[in-house]
Write a protein that holds these residues in place. Structure first.
Motif, mmCIF file in Angstrom:
data_model
loop_
_atom_site.group_PDB
_atom_site.id
_atom_site.type_symbol
_atom_site.label_atom_id
_atom_site.label_comp_id
_atom_site.label_asym_id
_atom_site.label_seq_id
_atom_site.Cartn_x
_atom_site.Cartn_y
_atom_site.Cartn_z
ATOM 1 N N GLU A 1 -3.304 -1.297 -5.916
ATOM 2 C CA GLU A 1 -3.689 -2.459 -7.110
ATOM 3 C C GLU A 1 -2.826 -3.293 -7.355
ATOM 4 N N GLY A 2 -3.206 -4.613 -7.520
ATOM 5 C CA GLY A 2 -2.514 -5.682 -7.886
ATOM 6 C C GLY A 2 -1.581 -6.146 -6.871
ATOM 7 N N GLU A 3 -1.402 -5.437 -5.536
ATOM 8 C CA GLU A 3 -0.558 -5.983 -4.663
ATOM 9 C C GLU A 3 -1.139 -7.029 -3.726
ATOM 10 N N THR A 4 -0.634 -7.936 -3.340
ATOM 11 C CA THR A 4 -1.353 -9.240 -2.815
ATOM 12 C C THR A 4 -0.742 -9.570 -1.245
ATOM 13 N N ASP A 5 0.284 -9.037 -1.008
ATOM 14 C CA ASP A 5 1.060 -9.234 0.222
ATOM 15 C C ASP A 5 0.382 -8.495 1.337
ATOM 16 N N GLN A 6 0.021 -8.898 2.347
ATOM 17 C CA GLN A 6 -0.686 -8.147 3.392
ATOM 18 C C GLN A 6 -0.022 -7.270 4.169
ATOM 19 N N VAL A 7 1.136 -7.422 4.481
ATOM 20 C CA VAL A 7 2.043 -6.516 5.342
ATOM 21 C C VAL A 7 2.170 -5.229 4.432
ATOM 22 N N ALA A 8 2.657 -5.450 2.899
ATOM 23 C CA ALA A 8 2.706 -4.267 2.081
ATOM 24 C C ALA A 8 1.411 -3.391 1.944
ATOM 25 N N LEU A 9 0.378 -4.198 1.990
ATOM 26 C CA LEU A 9 -1.051 -3.466 2.012
ATOM 27 C C LEU A 9 -1.349 -2.766 3.403
ATOM 28 N N MET A 10 -0.947 -3.435 4.432
ATOM 29 C CA MET A 10 -1.249 -2.786 5.739
ATOM 30 C C MET A 10 -0.183 -1.474 6.022
ATOM 31 N N ALA A 11 0.960 -1.660 5.435
ATOM 32 C CA ALA A 11 1.967 -0.526 5.413
ATOM 33 C C ALA A 11 1.430 0.755 4.708
ATOM 34 N N THR A 12 0.952 0.525 3.618
ATOM 35 C CA THR A 12 0.584 1.560 2.706
ATOM 36 C C THR A 12 -0.560 2.077 3.192
ATOM 37 N N VAL A 13 -1.697 1.425 3.653
ATOM 38 C CA VAL A 13 -3.125 1.991 4.235
ATOM 39 C C VAL A 13 -2.548 2.783 5.554
ATOM 40 N N ALA A 14 -1.631 2.197 6.397
ATOM 41 C CA ALA A 14 -1.646 2.853 7.597
ATOM 42 C C ALA A 14 -1.008 4.387 7.436
ATOM 43 N N CYS A 15 -0.074 4.140 6.483
ATOM 44 C CA CYS A 15 0.574 5.725 6.164
ATOM 45 C C CYS A 15 -0.344 6.515 5.401
ATOM 46 N N GLU A 16 -1.045 5.963 4.626
ATOM 47 C CA GLU A 16 -2.017 6.987 3.775
ATOM 48 C C GLU A 16 -3.032 7.384 4.804
ATOM 49 N N VAL A 17 -3.564 6.742 5.641
ATOM 50 C CA VAL A 17 -4.770 7.018 6.480
ATOM 51 C C VAL A 17 -4.047 8.099 7.428
ATOM 52 N N HIS A 18 -2.934 7.763 8.117
ATOM 53 C CA HIS A 18 -2.347 8.423 9.269
ATOM 54 C C HIS A 18 -1.965 10.109 8.668
#
Length: 150
Positions: free
Chosen positions: A17-34
């Motif tokens: 929520e509130g994050e706009t940096d694509q790399v930060a978003l990708m890192a978070t999604v990859a970790c949580e989904v994995h």
């Protein structure tokens, strides 16, 4: 353990929520989904870095391929067509790129920004054959839309 997609979507939404940096978003999604599902052996993003080219982004698991052209492999097919690639047997996929010899099945989802442009693909590999379903495709597509196209 298989993914509880409702809980996963809520967790990812709260974390991003509130994050706009694509790399930060990708890192978070990859970790949580994995870490949400035992079927997921490699989970990560390949970013569109120039026309027709994907380069590895944030991921979880062993090493991935560094560069994938749109005209090669499952990731390239997802980027090229803009459609989810659900591959029950990677050895039967024409032009499959074997980044890891343990991969038996794969799902790759296009990632679009708010303008609808493909900015990346989200790739999940499994060491199990036929590991992914339409339910996975639908739930993961929804999560990606919520994070990257909001």
């Amino acid at each position: 353990m298989t993914a509880d997609y409702d809980a996963l979507a809520k967790t990812i939404s709260a974390l991003t929520e509130g994050e706009t940096d694509q790399v930060a978003l990708m890192a978070t999604v990859a970790c949580e989904v994995h870490h949400a599902d035992d079927r997921f052996d490699w989970t990560g993003f390949y970013r569109v870095t120039e026309p027709g080219v994907l380069k590895i982004g944030p991921y979880q698991g062993g090493h991935g391929c560094l560069v994938i052209p749109f005209d090669r492999g499952v990731c390239g097919a997802a980027a090229r067509t803009g459609e989810v690639q659900l591959v029950p047997d990677v050895d039967a996929f024409p032009g499959h790129i074997a980044c890891a010899s343990s991969t038996r099945s794969e799902i790759v989802l296009p990632v679009r920004n708010v303008q609808g442009e493909i900015i990346a693909v989200f790739d999940i590999d499994s060491d199990q054959p036929d590991a992914f379903t339409e339910t996975d495709a639908s739930a993961l597509s929804s999560i990606l839309t919520d994070v990257f196209a909001r």
